[in-house]
Motif scaffolding. Structure first.
Motif, PDB file in Angstrom:
ATOM      1  N   HIS A 111      -4.690  -3.096   4.285  1.00 41.53           N
ATOM      2  CA  HIS A 111      -5.203  -1.733   4.371  1.00 41.53           C
ATOM      3  C   HIS A 111      -6.723  -1.718   4.199  1.00 41.53           C
ATOM      4  O   HIS A 111      -7.446  -1.077   4.972  1.00 41.53           O
ATOM      5  CB  HIS A 111      -4.517  -0.867   3.314  1.00 41.53           C
ATOM      6  CG  HIS A 111      -5.058   0.516   3.213  1.00 41.53           C
ATOM      7  ND1 HIS A 111      -4.973   1.432   4.243  1.00 41.53           N
ATOM      8  CD2 HIS A 111      -5.724   1.149   2.212  1.00 41.53           C
ATOM      9  CE1 HIS A 111      -5.548   2.569   3.876  1.00 41.53           C
ATOM     10  NE2 HIS A 111      -6.021   2.430   2.646  1.00 41.53           N
TER      11      HIS A 111
ATOM     12  N   TYR B  48       0.852  -1.184   0.000  1.00 40.73           N
ATOM     13  CA  TYR B  48       0.000   0.000   0.000  1.00 40.73           C
ATOM     14  C   TYR B  48       0.888   1.234   0.000  1.00 40.73           C
ATOM     15  O   TYR B  48       1.464   1.607   1.034  1.00 40.73           O
ATOM     16  CB  TYR B  48      -0.930  -0.024   1.221  1.00 40.73           C
ATOM     17  CG  TYR B  48      -1.756   1.221   1.345  1.00 40.73           C
ATOM     18  CD1 TYR B  48      -2.687   1.567   0.380  1.00 40.73           C
ATOM     19  CD2 TYR B  48      -1.596   2.087   2.427  1.00 40.73           C
ATOM     20  CE1 TYR B  48      -3.427   2.725   0.477  1.00 40.73           C
ATOM     21  CE2 TYR B  48      -2.346   3.240   2.543  1.00 40.73           C
ATOM     22  CZ  TYR B  48      -3.248   3.555   1.561  1.00 40.73           C
ATOM     23  OH  TYR B  48      -3.978   4.715   1.656  1.00 40.73           O
TER      24      TYR B  48
ATOM     25  N   ASP C 182      -9.219   5.686   6.450  1.00 41.90           N
ATOM     26  CA  ASP C 182      -8.157   5.437   5.468  1.00 41.90           C
ATOM     27  C   ASP C 182      -6.787   5.793   6.067  1.00 41.90           C
ATOM     28  O   ASP C 182      -5.827   5.028   5.966  1.00 41.90           O
ATOM     29  CB  ASP C 182      -8.468   6.302   4.227  1.00 41.90           C
ATOM     30  CG  ASP C 182      -7.548   6.039   3.056  1.00 41.90           C
ATOM     31  OD1 ASP C 182      -6.729   5.114   3.123  1.00 41.90           O
ATOM     32  OD2 ASP C 182      -7.673   6.783   2.062  1.00 41.90           O
TER      33      ASP C 182
ATOM     34  N   HIS D 277     -12.320   1.221  -1.211  1.00 39.44           N
ATOM     35  CA  HIS D 277     -11.988   2.585  -1.627  1.00 39.44           C
ATOM     36  C   HIS D 277     -10.725   2.665  -2.495  1.00 39.44           C
ATOM     37  O   HIS D 277     -10.590   3.571  -3.301  1.00 39.44           O
ATOM     38  CB  HIS D 277     -11.874   3.523  -0.415  1.00 39.44           C
ATOM     39  CG  HIS D 277     -10.612   3.369   0.367  1.00 39.44           C
ATOM     40  ND1 HIS D 277     -10.460   2.402   1.328  1.00 39.44           N
ATOM     41  CD2 HIS D 277      -9.433   4.036   0.305  1.00 39.44           C
ATOM     42  CE1 HIS D 277      -9.240   2.493   1.839  1.00 39.44           C
ATOM     43  NE2 HIS D 277      -8.595   3.473   1.237  1.00 39.44           N
ATOM     44  N   ASP D 278      -9.799   1.717  -2.315  1.00 34.29           N
ATOM     45  CA  ASP D 278      -8.565   1.762  -3.108  1.00 34.29           C
ATOM     46  C   ASP D 278      -8.523   0.714  -4.213  1.00 34.29           C
ATOM     47  O   ASP D 278      -7.460   0.430  -4.765  1.00 34.29           O
ATOM     48  CB  ASP D 278      -7.342   1.590  -2.198  1.00 34.29           C
ATOM     49  CG  ASP D 278      -6.936   2.891  -1.526  1.00 34.29           C
ATOM     50  OD1 ASP D 278      -7.250   3.974  -2.070  1.00 34.29           O
ATOM     51  OD2 ASP D 278      -6.291   2.824  -0.459  1.00 34.29           O
TER      52      ASP D 278
HETATM   53 FE    FE Z   1      -6.517   4.118   1.196  1.00 34.41          FE
END
Ligand code: FE
Length: 183
Positions: free
Chosen positions: A28, A18, A154, A52-53
């Motif tokens: 993550h 990450y 996050d 989200h990623d």
């Molecule tokens: Fe993130």
């Protein structure tokens, strides 16, 4: 993409690092989803936290792209892909999670001062802190608050070796969130 394919993508690409931090993409994602769940977030927002990623796994840019001045626009990529399956309550906080960082940097000096160095580096590429006008227009979005909550999780979801529930634990949330979409 369906839920099964999303889970497989996380399993397949999740072991990549990450962005300059000491956790993998999958760690993550799971830590972020756990923080959302611990705060009793909605199924949609827990799903957003987990995914989200995903945009980082949907392109083939190298992990160190930011070192070379490349912003992968991963929030846009993910939101666009996921819009075929999930409602805006999932995709909007995802699309806005980078803007939420730019927003927080403009309204909260402590937030700016606490950013990790990879995050400061990417902030520059992402356009830097919002000015007052940009911050006001961000606040006007109905998903601004969810995006800010997601952003704070996050930023915390980077703890090396932290125990979380496995990916399987979040699949029912993904399925329920997908079913709540009015497509
Ligand atoms: Fe993130």
């Amino acid at each position: 993409m369906n839920v099964q394919q999303i889970v497989e993508l996380l399993e397949r690409r999740g072991d990549s690092q990450y962005g300059g931090e000491s956790v993998s993409q999958l760690e993550h994602a799971l830590q972020c989803a756990k923080l959302a769940e611990d705060e009793n977030a909605s199924t949609e927002l827990i799903s957003a936290a987990l995914l989200h990623d995903l945009g980082h796994m949907l392109h083939d840019l190298p992990e160190d792209a930011p070192d070379h001045g490349v912003d992968d626009r991963h929030e846009i990529t993910a939101a666009r892909h996921l819009a075929a399956l999930f409602p805006p309550a999932v995709t909007e906080p995802i699309r806005m999670h980078v803007d939420a960082k730019r927003y927080l940097c403009s309204v909260d000096r402590d937030y700016l001062n606490a950013l990790s160095s990879p995050s400061i580096q990417s902030l520059e590429l992402q356009g830097g802190p919002f000015d007052a006008e940009e911050a006001t227009s961000f606040e006007a979005n109905p998903y601004a608050e969810d995006a800010v909550r997601l952003r704070r999780w996050d930023d915390l979801a980077k703890v090396a070796g932290l125990e979380t529930p496995p990916l399987k634990h979040y699949e029912p949330h993904l399925r329920a969130a997908a079913e709540s979409a009015d497509l």
